[in-house]
Write an enzyme that holds these catalytic residues in place. Structure first.
Site, PDB file in Angstrom:
ATOM      1  N   LYS A  17       0.874  -1.366   0.064  1.00  0.00           N
ATOM      2  CA  LYS A  17       0.006   0.058   0.074  1.00  0.00           C
ATOM      3  C   LYS A  17       0.894   1.125  -0.011  1.00  0.00           C
ATOM      4  CE  LYS A  17      -4.064  -2.132   0.292  1.00  0.00           C
ATOM      5  NZ  LYS A  17      -5.031  -2.192  -0.650  1.00  0.00           N
ATOM      6  N   ASP A  96     -10.752  -3.816  -5.423  1.00  0.00           N
ATOM      7  CA  ASP A  96     -11.378  -3.596  -4.253  1.00  0.00           C
ATOM      8  C   ASP A  96     -11.387  -2.067  -3.605  1.00  0.00           C
ATOM      9  OD1 ASP A  96      -8.875  -4.486  -3.737  1.00  0.00           O
ATOM     10  OD2 ASP A  96      -9.332  -4.920  -1.769  1.00  0.00           O
ATOM     11  N   ASP A  97     -10.263  -1.168  -4.201  1.00  0.00           N
ATOM     12  CA  ASP A  97     -10.337   0.079  -3.692  1.00  0.00           C
ATOM     13  C   ASP A  97     -11.104   1.018  -4.672  1.00  0.00           C
ATOM     14  OD1 ASP A  97      -8.722  -0.336  -1.799  1.00  0.00           O
ATOM     15  OD2 ASP A  97      -6.784   0.057  -2.774  1.00  0.00           O
TER      16      ASP A  97
END
Length: 157
Positions: A17, A96-97
């Protein structure tokens, strides 16, 4: 990676991330020194008996429809081809973001369908890179869609 290898794990997913080139700057090429570091990490994981999976997370600003989707899909292929060239053979595409307002604007069903189309296109492009004498099933390509368990329905009940 050493701990995973020592404990007989078989896969390491690089979905960092804090690496802007996997999220916010996913369209941009890695600087050469950072690309070499990813390649070195992949070689180290392989030497430790791990499958090294490189994950891209373009969901925050990936265009799901229109010409921009075509451009973004090609940018993903380009990015993964560069990683292929330095020896990475396993990939993950993480949607998924994807921001909720993007899903609402285009509709969950359309976004889900286009994420699937994008994933299929990229997988096919990567399979073309696989030498004929290798097992094509040996390349891993994993996808995490924007919506999954507990997600809103994509069609009326």
């Amino acid at each position: 990676i050493d701990w995973l290898g020592d404990h007989r794990f078989n896969t390491y997913v690089y979905a960092c991330k804090c690496d802007p080139f996997t999220k916010r700057l996913w369209r941009d090429p890695y600087p050469p020194n950072e690309l070499e570091e990813i390649a070195r990490l992949g070689r180290h994981a392989t030497a430790r008996g791990l499958r090294f999976v490189f994950a891209l997370s373009p969901g925050e600003d990936f265009h799901h429809v229109g010409e921009d989707r075509t451009t973004d899909t090609q940018a993903l292929v380009t990015k993964l081809n560069v990683l292929w060239d330095v020896g990475i053979r396993h990939f993950a595409l993480l949607f998924d973001d994807t921001l909720p307002h993007v899903m609402r604007r285009h509709g969950h069903e359309l976004c889900g369908k286009e994420q699937g189309n994008t994933a299929n296109y990229i997988r096919a492009a990567l399979l073309q890179r696989t030498p004929e004498d290798e097992e094509r099933e040996g390349m891993w390509f994993t996808v995490c869609p924007a919506y999954y368990c507990g997600s809103p329905p994509t069609s009326p009940s």
